[in-house]
Design a protein around this motif. Structure first.
Motif, mmCIF file in Angstrom:
data_model
loop_
_atom_site.group_PDB
_atom_site.id
_atom_site.type_symbol
_atom_site.label_atom_id
_atom_site.label_comp_id
_atom_site.label_asym_id
_atom_site.label_seq_id
_atom_site.Cartn_x
_atom_site.Cartn_y
_atom_site.Cartn_z
ATOM 1 N N MET A 124 0.613 -1.014 0.152
ATOM 2 C CA MET A 124 -0.252 -0.091 -0.277
ATOM 3 C C MET A 124 1.072 1.405 -0.384
ATOM 4 O O MET A 124 1.570 1.150 1.440
ATOM 5 N N ASP A 125 1.229 1.999 -1.283
ATOM 6 C CA ASP A 125 1.647 3.512 -1.118
ATOM 7 C C ASP A 125 0.961 3.745 0.276
ATOM 8 O O ASP A 125 -0.005 4.717 0.454
ATOM 9 N N ASN A 126 2.230 5.785 0.103
ATOM 10 C CA ASN A 126 1.699 6.745 0.901
ATOM 11 C C ASN A 126 0.088 6.821 0.647
ATOM 12 O O ASN A 126 -0.104 6.951 2.001
ATOM 13 N N LYS A 127 0.057 7.254 -0.548
ATOM 14 C CA LYS A 127 -1.269 7.876 -1.207
ATOM 15 C C LYS A 127 -2.256 6.986 0.140
ATOM 16 O O LYS A 127 -3.192 7.600 0.222
ATOM 17 N N THR A 128 -2.372 5.710 -0.667
ATOM 18 C CA THR A 128 -3.625 4.798 -0.470
ATOM 19 C C THR A 128 -3.880 4.792 0.922
ATOM 20 O O THR A 128 -4.738 4.778 1.132
ATOM 21 N N PHE A 129 -2.792 4.380 1.592
ATOM 22 C CA PHE A 129 -2.919 4.102 3.286
ATOM 23 C C PHE A 129 -3.242 5.723 3.980
ATOM 24 O O PHE A 129 -4.406 5.836 4.510
ATOM 25 N N ILE A 165 -5.246 8.189 3.053
ATOM 26 C CA ILE A 165 -6.752 7.727 2.389
ATOM 27 C C ILE A 165 -6.998 7.062 3.361
ATOM 28 O O ILE A 165 -8.057 7.025 3.661
ATOM 29 N N ALA A 166 -7.721 5.914 2.524
ATOM 30 C CA ALA A 166 -7.909 4.382 4.228
ATOM 31 C C ALA A 166 -8.231 5.356 5.669
ATOM 32 O O ALA A 166 -9.197 4.557 6.191
ATOM 33 N N ARG A 180 0.731 -1.390 5.896
ATOM 34 C CA ARG A 180 2.411 -0.940 6.119
ATOM 35 C C ARG A 180 3.818 -1.304 7.152
ATOM 36 O O ARG A 180 3.951 -0.975 7.739
#
Lengths: 113, 214
Positions: A1-6, A8-9, B200
């Motif tokens: 999961m990239d930063n942006k998705t993280f 937003i989620a 993560r």
């Protein structure tokens, strides 16, 4: 999961928790308020809180402040809708204040390194 | 356990503010020096999550409700008690100024209880338990429970010094309520840390976890 998705989620999860809280949160006093009611003889430690229980607050010589959205509400007339707005504003504000401050500190800290 | 303005005399509130500011300054220094840039989003998301969780008053019987504090969560995920102070301070500022949840003159005391005491108790009890038991879930659970209970007891002592509660009743009632609230805090903290670890793993910064083979 990239930063942006993280991000937003994460914010969606936070907002969902807050939204559920508007409808499901308990109306009983919290631990500190409940203890105050016990101290003031309005409830027993393990007993229910009477509907008319009210904390007597010492106001003489104490600071007082009126917040724009007291008790996470925009007033009785707006009800749950006001509560949702308050939670939305608060959650996003907490996110932005911390993000802004953290970035600010990083930028300010860079030249000294 | 957000202390309202009416519960502490202004003079004592100022003393707590001064102590709190020392820790806030250390927390800002932590953020500047220790917080890597790729973790900034995590810190901000944690702040949003902790704000939302704190708004959720869960019934805990005995005519009382309680919400999570989140100090252990922040400190364990980011690997420093100063992370808890940093995040909780900002959450308390937003709550106090925008929503009247916790007072202005008492904000220092609230920062000390939930941020400083919660952060240090949560972080170091986690570290200690992790070393002894090697169980992530167990260590997080107990650390989060303690990080809810001990700040409540600190709050009870402050209420005694303020002349708001007698010491005995304050400690017993605050302790009892937050021992129950702490169980919820512990369950949610374990769940949240599991979630973050799964999504993560790179963001988790617990020395103990790396040692466990992350």
């Amino acid at each position: 999961m990239d930063n942006k998705t993280f991000i937003i989620a994460g914010i969606i999860v936070a907002l969902l928790i807050g939204a559920v809280a508007v409808f499901l949160a308990s109306g009983d006093p919290d631990g500190l308020e409940s203890t105050a009611l016990v101290v003031q003889g309005q409830k027993t430690i393990t007993g229910d809180t009477p509907a008319d229980a009210e904390i007597h607050e010492e106001t003489a010589g104490r600071f007082s402040y009126s917040s724009p959205m007291p008790d996470y509400s925009l007033g009785e007339s707006l009800g749950s809708a006001g509560g949702l707005v308050a939670i939305l504003v608060g959650t996003l504000l907490a996110f932005l204040v911390v993000l802004g401050l953290a970035y600010g500190l990083k930028i300010a800290g860079k030249p000294t390194k | 356990m957000h202390i309202p303005d009416a519960f502490i005399p202004i003079s004592q509130g100022i003393v707590y503010w001064i102590i709190a500011l020392v820790f806030v300054a250390l927390a800002l220094r932590w953020a500047r020096n220790e917080l890597s840039e790729d973790k900034l989003p995590l810190v901000a998301v944690l702040a949003a999550g902790i704000f939302a969780l704190q708004s959720f008053n869960l019934p805990v019987a005995m005519g009382t409700s309680g919400h999570l504090v989140g100090g252990a969560l922040a400190a364990i995920v980011l690997g420093s008690p100063f992370a808890a102070i940093f995040i909780l301070t900002m959450v308390l500022v937003v709550q106090g100024i925008m929503f009247g949840d916790g007072g202005i003159t008492t904000m220092g005391a609230n920062i000390i209880n939930m941020g400083v005491v919660g952060g240090f108790v949560g972080f170091y009890s986690f570290k200690g338990l992790m070393k002894v038991t090697k169980s992530m879930a167990f260590s997080v659970f107990i650390a989060a429970w303690l990080a809810c209970l001990i700040p409540a007891l600190a709050c009870a002592v402050e209420m005694y010094l303020a002349g708001t509660f007698p010491l005995n009743v304050g400690l017993i009632a605050m302790g009892l309520y937050h021992a129950v609230i702490g169980v919820i805090e512990a369950i949610v903290t374990v769940a949240a840390i599991n979630l973050i670890t799964n999504v993560r793993p790179d963001l988790m910064d617990t020395g103990a976890r790396t040692a466990a083979g992350a």
